[in-house]
Design a protein around this motif. Structure first.
Motif, mmCIF file in Angstrom:
data_model
loop_
_atom_site.group_PDB
_atom_site.id
_atom_site.type_symbol
_atom_site.label_atom_id
_atom_site.label_comp_id
_atom_site.label_asym_id
_atom_site.label_seq_id
_atom_site.Cartn_x
_atom_site.Cartn_y
_atom_site.Cartn_z
ATOM 1 N N VAL A 227 32.488 44.705 45.753
ATOM 2 C CA VAL A 227 32.844 43.402 45.223
ATOM 3 C C VAL A 227 32.966 43.524 43.709
ATOM 4 O O VAL A 227 32.155 44.202 43.073
ATOM 5 C CB VAL A 227 31.767 42.347 45.568
ATOM 6 N N GLU A 228 33.990 42.886 43.141
ATOM 7 C CA GLU A 228 34.110 42.805 41.693
ATOM 8 C C GLU A 228 33.886 41.362 41.266
ATOM 9 O O GLU A 228 34.425 40.427 41.868
ATOM 10 C CB GLU A 228 35.478 43.292 41.217
ATOM 11 N N ILE A 229 33.078 41.185 40.215
ATOM 12 C CA ILE A 229 32.744 39.853 39.714
ATOM 13 C C ILE A 229 33.037 39.808 38.220
ATOM 14 O O ILE A 229 32.630 40.711 37.478
ATOM 15 C CB ILE A 229 31.265 39.504 39.967
ATOM 16 N N GLY A 230 33.734 38.782 37.763
ATOM 17 C CA GLY A 230 34.075 38.694 36.345
ATOM 18 C C GLY A 230 34.497 37.291 35.967
ATOM 19 O O GLY A 230 34.234 36.316 36.664
ATOM 20 N N GLY A 231 35.190 37.198 34.844
ATOM 21 C CA GLY A 231 35.613 35.907 34.318
ATOM 22 C C GLY A 231 34.601 35.359 33.346
ATOM 23 O O GLY A 231 34.718 35.520 32.136
ATOM 24 N N PHE A 232 33.564 34.685 33.855
ATOM 25 C CA PHE A 232 32.442 34.156 33.063
ATOM 26 C C PHE A 232 32.900 33.286 31.902
ATOM 27 O O PHE A 232 32.342 33.354 30.809
ATOM 28 C CB PHE A 232 31.557 35.293 32.542
ATOM 29 N N GLU A 233 33.911 32.473 32.127
ATOM 30 C CA GLU A 233 34.388 31.601 31.052
ATOM 31 C C GLU A 233 33.631 30.277 31.089
ATOM 32 O O GLU A 233 33.560 29.601 32.117
ATOM 33 C CB GLU A 233 35.894 31.363 31.177
ATOM 34 N N VAL A 234 33.081 29.912 29.927
ATOM 35 C CA VAL A 234 32.285 28.698 29.796
ATOM 36 C C VAL A 234 33.124 27.623 29.114
ATOM 37 O O VAL A 234 33.868 27.908 28.164
ATOM 38 C CB VAL A 234 31.003 28.984 28.976
ATOM 39 N N ASP A 235 33.005 26.379 29.607
ATOM 40 C CA ASP A 235 33.788 25.314 28.980
ATOM 41 C C ASP A 235 33.159 24.893 27.659
ATOM 42 O O ASP A 235 32.111 25.412 27.251
ATOM 43 C CB ASP A 235 33.966 24.121 29.933
ATOM 44 N N LYS A 236 33.798 23.959 26.967
ATOM 45 C CA LYS A 236 33.371 23.610 25.607
ATOM 46 C C LYS A 236 31.992 22.962 25.562
ATOM 47 O O LYS A 236 31.336 22.951 24.519
ATOM 48 C CB LYS A 236 34.405 22.705 24.949
ATOM 49 N N THR A 237 31.517 22.406 26.695
ATOM 50 C CA THR A 237 30.179 21.820 26.717
ATOM 51 C C THR A 237 29.093 22.881 26.825
ATOM 52 O O THR A 237 27.924 22.612 26.532
ATOM 53 C CB THR A 237 30.029 20.856 27.912
ATOM 54 N N GLY A 238 29.463 24.082 27.261
ATOM 55 C CA GLY A 238 28.479 25.140 27.477
ATOM 56 C C GLY A 238 27.663 24.952 28.741
ATOM 57 O O GLY A 238 26.730 25.708 28.999
ATOM 58 N N LYS A 239 28.020 23.959 29.565
ATOM 59 C CA LYS A 239 27.221 23.662 30.746
ATOM 60 C C LYS A 239 28.032 23.773 32.043
ATOM 61 O O LYS A 239 27.673 23.219 33.074
ATOM 62 C CB LYS A 239 26.590 22.264 30.628
ATOM 63 N N ARG A 240 29.144 24.482 31.983
ATOM 64 C CA ARG A 240 29.909 24.811 33.199
ATOM 65 C C ARG A 240 30.574 26.156 32.982
ATOM 66 O O ARG A 240 31.180 26.398 31.940
ATOM 67 C CB ARG A 240 30.965 23.761 33.504
ATOM 68 N N VAL A 241 30.417 27.040 33.963
ATOM 69 C CA VAL A 241 31.021 28.360 33.885
ATOM 70 C C VAL A 241 31.903 28.578 35.106
ATOM 71 O O VAL A 241 31.610 28.076 36.197
ATOM 72 C CB VAL A 241 29.952 29.468 33.795
ATOM 73 N N VAL A 242 33.000 29.299 34.908
ATOM 74 C CA VAL A 242 33.863 29.693 36.016
ATOM 75 C C VAL A 242 33.716 31.200 36.216
ATOM 76 O O VAL A 242 33.937 31.987 35.290
ATOM 77 C CB VAL A 242 35.334 29.319 35.760
ATOM 78 N N VAL A 243 33.294 31.562 37.418
ATOM 79 C CA VAL A 243 33.081 32.960 37.791
ATOM 80 C C VAL A 243 34.087 33.316 38.872
ATOM 81 O O VAL A 243 34.342 32.510 39.783
ATOM 82 C CB VAL A 243 31.645 33.180 38.308
ATOM 83 N N CYS A 244 34.678 34.493 38.791
ATOM 84 C CA CYS A 244 35.639 34.951 39.797
ATOM 85 C C CYS A 244 35.074 36.159 40.535
ATOM 86 O O CYS A 244 34.393 37.003 39.933
ATOM 87 C CB CYS A 244 36.972 35.312 39.148
ATOM 88 N N ALA A 245 35.357 36.250 41.817
ATOM 89 C CA ALA A 245 34.896 37.378 42.626
ATOM 90 C C ALA A 245 35.996 37.789 43.591
ATOM 91 O O ALA A 245 36.707 36.941 44.139
ATOM 92 C CB ALA A 245 33.630 36.999 43.401
ATOM 93 N N THR A 246 36.146 39.103 43.778
ATOM 94 C CA THR A 246 37.109 39.619 44.752
ATOM 95 C C THR A 246 36.408 40.575 45.706
ATOM 96 O O THR A 246 35.444 41.246 45.349
ATOM 97 C CB THR A 246 38.270 40.356 44.065
ATOM 98 N N ILE A 247 36.929 40.624 46.943
ATOM 99 C CA ILE A 247 36.343 41.468 47.981
ATOM 100 C C ILE A 247 37.434 41.814 48.982
ATOM 101 O O ILE A 247 38.349 41.024 49.217
ATOM 102 C CB ILE A 247 35.174 40.725 48.685
ATOM 103 N N ASP A 248 37.377 43.017 49.529
ATOM 104 C CA ASP A 248 38.233 43.358 50.664
ATOM 105 C C ASP A 248 37.569 42.803 51.909
ATOM 106 O O ASP A 248 36.478 43.239 52.294
ATOM 107 C CB ASP A 248 38.417 44.876 50.770
ATOM 108 N N ASN A 249 38.210 41.828 52.553
ATOM 109 C CA ASN A 249 37.591 41.131 53.676
ATOM 110 C C ASN A 249 37.324 42.042 54.873
ATOM 111 O O ASN A 249 36.429 41.776 55.675
ATOM 112 C CB ASN A 249 38.455 39.942 54.120
ATOM 113 N N LEU A 250 38.076 43.142 54.975
ATOM 114 C CA LEU A 250 37.883 44.038 56.116
ATOM 115 C C LEU A 250 36.813 45.088 55.859
ATOM 116 O O LEU A 250 36.293 45.679 56.808
ATOM 117 C CB LEU A 250 39.201 44.734 56.469
ATOM 118 N N LEU A 251 36.481 45.327 54.584
ATOM 119 C CA LEU A 251 35.522 46.383 54.245
ATOM 120 C C LEU A 251 34.169 45.781 53.877
ATOM 121 O O LEU A 251 33.373 45.494 54.734
ATOM 122 C CB LEU A 251 36.104 47.274 53.146
ATOM 123 N N LYS A 252 33.911 45.568 52.582
ATOM 124 C CA LYS A 252 32.622 44.973 52.224
ATOM 125 C C LYS A 252 32.447 43.609 52.884
ATOM 126 O O LYS A 252 31.329 43.180 53.157
ATOM 127 C CB LYS A 252 32.509 44.858 50.697
#
Length: 884
Positions: free
Chosen positions: A834-859
């Motif tokens: 699994v790869e996890i990244g992004g970690f972008e925080v909005d201007k309030t500092g109290k919401r983050v967007v995280v992205c994750a990818t996975i091969d559904n047939l493998l992991k």
């Protein structure tokens, strides 16, 4: 006894040394040195501080939350063993003063309360840029150095004074006496007046003001401003000021507080430690070592080259200062000079044989220690060996080469306190792994230093109080032989039998216990682990990682076949997941796929499996019951659609009633994910020991795996419901024709489905213990899932804070990769993690967007299934899995 199977390490190491029944034990406890009582006067008699030794004890107990009490006491003894001003210089950047002031002051308050007085020097670069812009002054830089005119200097001087007093006042609020030292500390000349203006080059440091402040019980708080001999104030870069201060004080530690919390390698993983003498040239040749990272390493090397070898540099987040200073594993990046290692292959290579004898005897106590060492020297004179040591012989390792089918053996490892302070042990093991692809050694089971050896090893086994470690041995047959020899012969099997008989007689009356091994800081930040009994061969690593293959699974528990190979039956092999699992099992060295059931393909020959010819069968529940009763199968894999596998599971239960055999069941459907009698098989988030003991495992869903891994590190920081926008390739819709796997219908399209109440929404919420919203979609690509997860936070956080949390949480996880940018589906397709990244925080500092990818047939399915099978059957977790 000092034998070929002993691993001896000098007492007084950074990592703990177990108590010995000799006078060495007194040295091993690292008592407070003669200088320490003077340092401790501040705990009991200082009028400015009412803290006494009982308070110190409470603080030590609190610090133990980041490490063991032993570690904390040991480092306190080290740090209090030097003059007060030589403990540490801590450089604080301007961003730390604005964003992490509370964490900084809390950390400094801890140090102050236990009697440690770091010298603080701070900058204010970001604040200065902001003030200059407000004043209409455009900041100018030449070669990375701020051009400082009179206006800029006036703004900088007022700002530095303000920030300094703010830090002092904040510390005073926490009960810390701090003294502002804003002038008169640094003497300087102009660096280049025509080029940079009022910028200084430090020529001297006034140590007296610093020493006076500390002797009066105050933390000295310095600014990075200097003065010429005629009184002109000059601006000095804070890093430069800290370096010059370190050169003047020669502290044990130079600490650079950083928002990032350390240096990171090309894969985005934090570098735990760098030994410059051994690694500098190779490190600087790496393509990823560039720009700021390259400059920082170069500057630190130049600094450490001018300081005693006992000095090290740490780059650390302010919130992790205690963990870095008081634990073996640390928390940031530790940089030290280390020592160049010498080597010898004969006794004539040593300049003075008496020195070698003294090194070998220094760990010995008892009447026969000299005789034992003499016989050991006699053995070395007649047999091949390879020794590694530093110039002063503060550290010595002796390796015996492979002999009579046995692997190379680490016969001796002895390190003095001075050797520890120069951090030779890690250098030695790095060299050992380069020059000896396979190595075996033994340590006592009750040795408090076992964690360091676990970090250096690939596997271990315990017998009668001894733990045998090894690395580099991958053949199942070799490991079986190694274990068998050890369980039959113990330590004696590691060395030449002639040597063993010689030394055993010489040391039989010695009063000392077997030598033990010291710990020094390792490259890994993994947690401590328990030693398992010899009947439970699979050792754990980090948060429970299985680190060795058990070629002989625990017969009494799981009744694996006597050949040591697990017999597998796959029920429902027609789908994509079944095909992927077949491919993985084909390359697994210790699993044999013996039965494959598919109603549609019955009678056809299984393709893609090369170990044996397998013909598809149409197994009924009755067939499964009878096979379980006979003990034919060690692991059943149910790869059936949801709601279909219950009759087969019930058949296994029925077969167990009249048999002592108890196979493992791994179900890939959702049928048992909410059944508390089944173990949920997500090894990165569920205790691996639980999976290893399980006989019925519910394999998580593909969407659910990626979502849980993407949210789990922030569960304690949740300020609301996470929303998961998931998109899967059409292989996730299975092989049965539908609009969701119709390529023509999907082309130029994206299909949302199960807009509320999807089973994975319930699965993720149940496992995380926090409600989530999940909206799945299907798109035109074949395999791979992308999640975009919006996570509300209960406090203000930065992107770097959050990324650090994820990096720390998944450090050492071979199938989880934390990246900077949002990961892409095309980069995860066909991969096992699994790869996890992004970690972008909005201007309030109290919401983050995280992205994750996975091969559904493998992991998301087959790979995770194999992880669970490996754990439950006693094999290495990643056996047969190409890790990321």
């Amino acid at each position: 006894m000092l034998s070929a199977c002993a691993v001896a390490v000098r007492a007084g190491a950074r990592r703990s040394v177990r108590r010995l029944p000799t006078k060495t034990a007194a040295r091993a406890t690292l008592p407070v040195t003669a200088a320490a009582p003077q340092r401790l006067r501040h705990f009991s008699s200082s009028a400015a501080r009412a803290t006494d030794l009982s308070t110190r004890g409470m603080i030590v107990q609190t610090l133990s939350s980041v490490g063991s009490k032993r570690e904390v006491q040991q480092y306190l003894s080290l740090f209090t063993g030097v003059s007060s001003q030589r403990f540490a210089v801590i450089k604080v950047g301007g961003a730390i003063l604005t964003d992490y002031l509370d964490e900084l002051c809390d950390s400094l308050a801890f140090l102050y309360t236990v009697g440690l007085y770091p010298v603080i020097v701070h900058g204010a670069g970001p604040q200065l840029n902001s003030l200059l812009e407000q004043a209409g002054i455009e900041p100018q830089f030449e070669e990375g150095i701020r051009v400082t005119d009179a206006k800029t200097l006036r703004v900088a001087r007022d700002l530095f004074l303000k920030e300094n007093l703010n830090l002092v006042n904040k510390l005073e609020e926490k009960g810390v006496h701090a003294q502002p030292l804003v002038t008169g500390i640094f003497r300087a000349n102009y660096l280049d007046k025509e080029k940079w203006g009022l910028v200084g080059k430090v020529t001297g440091v006034n140590k007296q003001s610093i020493e006076t402040a500390i002797s009066n019980g105050y933390l000295p708080i310095l600014t990075s401003m200097a003065e010429t001999d005629d009184g002109q104030i000059l601006n000095v870069n804070a890093d430069v000021a800290a370096a010059e201060l370190a050169r003047a004080l020669e502290p044990l530690k130079v600490v650079y507080l950083s928002e990032k919390g350390g240096l990171f390698d090309a894969a985005g993983q934090k570098i735990s430690a760098i030994n410059l003498d051994e690694e500098y040239e190779q490190l600087m040749s790496q393509a990823w070592v560039r720009y700021g990272t390259r400059l920082k390493i170069k500057e630190i090397k130049e600094l450490l080259d001018t300081l005693p070898r006992t000095t090290s540099v740490a780059i650390i987040h302010p919130g992790d200062l205690q963990k870095e200073l008081f634990t073996d594993s640390g928390a940031g990046t530790l940089i030290r000079r280390g020592n160049k290692l010498l080597s010898a292959t004969s006794l004539s290579d040593f300049k003075d044989l008496n020195v070698l004898k003294n090194v070998l005897i220094r760990d010995r106590e008892g009447p026969d220690s000299k005789e034992t060492v003499d016989k050991y020297i006699e053995f070395l004179s007649e047999n091949p060996f390879q020794a590694y040591y530093d110039g002063p012989m503060n550290a010595l390792a002796i390796v015996l080469p492979p002999n009579n089918g046995r692997q190379a053996t680490l016969a001796t490892l002895t390190i003095t306190k001075s050797g520890w302070l120069t951090n030779v042990a890690d250098n030695i093991f790095t060299t050992l792994k380069k020059e000896h692809p396979q190595l075996v050694w033994t340590v006592r089971e009750d040795d408090e230093n076992l964690s360091w050896f676990f970090d250096k090893s690939d596997g271990s086994i315990t017998r009668h109080g001894d733990v045998m470690f090894w690395y580099g041995i991958e053949s199942g047959d070799e490991i079986i032989k190694l274990m068998k020899d050890f369980t039959q012969h113990g330590r004696a099997m590691l060395g030449d039998s002639n040597l063993e008989s010689r030394l055993h007689r010489a040391a039989s009356n010695a009063s000392a216990r077997s030598p033990v091994a010291q710990q020094t800081r390792g490259y890994s930040t993994m947690a401590r682990r328990p030693v398992l009994s010899s009947s439970a061969f699979a050792q754990t690593k980090g948060r429970g990682y299985v680190t060795q293959t058990n070629p002989n699974p625990p017969y009494g528990k799981k009744n694996a076949s006597k050949s040591g190979t697990a017999r597998v039956a796959l029920i429902g092999a027609r789908g994509y997941t079944g095909q992927e699992l077949i491919r993985l099992l084909d390359s697994h060295p210790n699993m044999d796929l013996q039965h494959v059931s598919s109603r549609e393909l019955a009678g056809q020959t299984l393709e893609g499996y090369n170990k044996r010819e397998v013909v598809y069968e149409n197994l009924s529940p009755e067939d499964v019951r009878d096979m379980e009763k006979r003990g034919d199968i060690d692991c059943w894999v149910m790869a059936l659609p949801n709601g279909v596998c219950k009759p087969f599971v019930d058949a296994v239960y029925e077969g167990r009633k009249s048999s002592n055999h108890k196979s493992v069941i791994v179900d890939l459907s959702a049928d048992y994910r909410f059944d508390n009698t089944w173990t949920y098989g997500l090894p990165e988030l569920v205790a691996r020991s639980n999976i290893a003991e399980a006989t019925q495992i519910a394999n998580p869903g593909c969407y659910a795996t990626a979502a849980q891994l993407g949210i789990s590190p922030l569960v304690e920081h949740l300020g609301g419901m996470p929303h998961i926008f998931g998109v899967s390739g059409y292989s996730g819709a299975g092989t049965k024709p539908s609009p969701k796997n119709d390529v023509n219908f999907l082309t130029g399209n994206i299909i949302p489905y199960s807009l509320t109440g999807h089973i994975h929404e319930r699965e993720v919420s149940t496992q995380l213990g926090a409600q989530v919203a999940f909206i799945p979609h299907v798109a035109v690509w074949f395999r791979g899932i992308h999640h975009t997860i919006s996570i509300p936070l209960n406090k203000t956080m930065t992107s770097r804070d959050i990324r650090q949390i994820y990096q720390d949480r998944y450090a050492g996880e071979k199938l989880v990769k934390v990246v900077g940018e949002a990961p892409l589906v095309k980069n995860i397709s066909g991969k096992h993690g699994v790869e996890i990244g992004g970690f972008e925080v909005d201007k309030t500092g109290k919401r983050v967007v995280v992205c994750a990818t996975i091969d559904n047939l493998l992991k998301g399915a087959a790979t995770q299934c194999l992880q669970n099978m490996n754990l439950a059957l006693g094999y290495a977790e990643y056996e047969g899995i190409p890790v990321m």
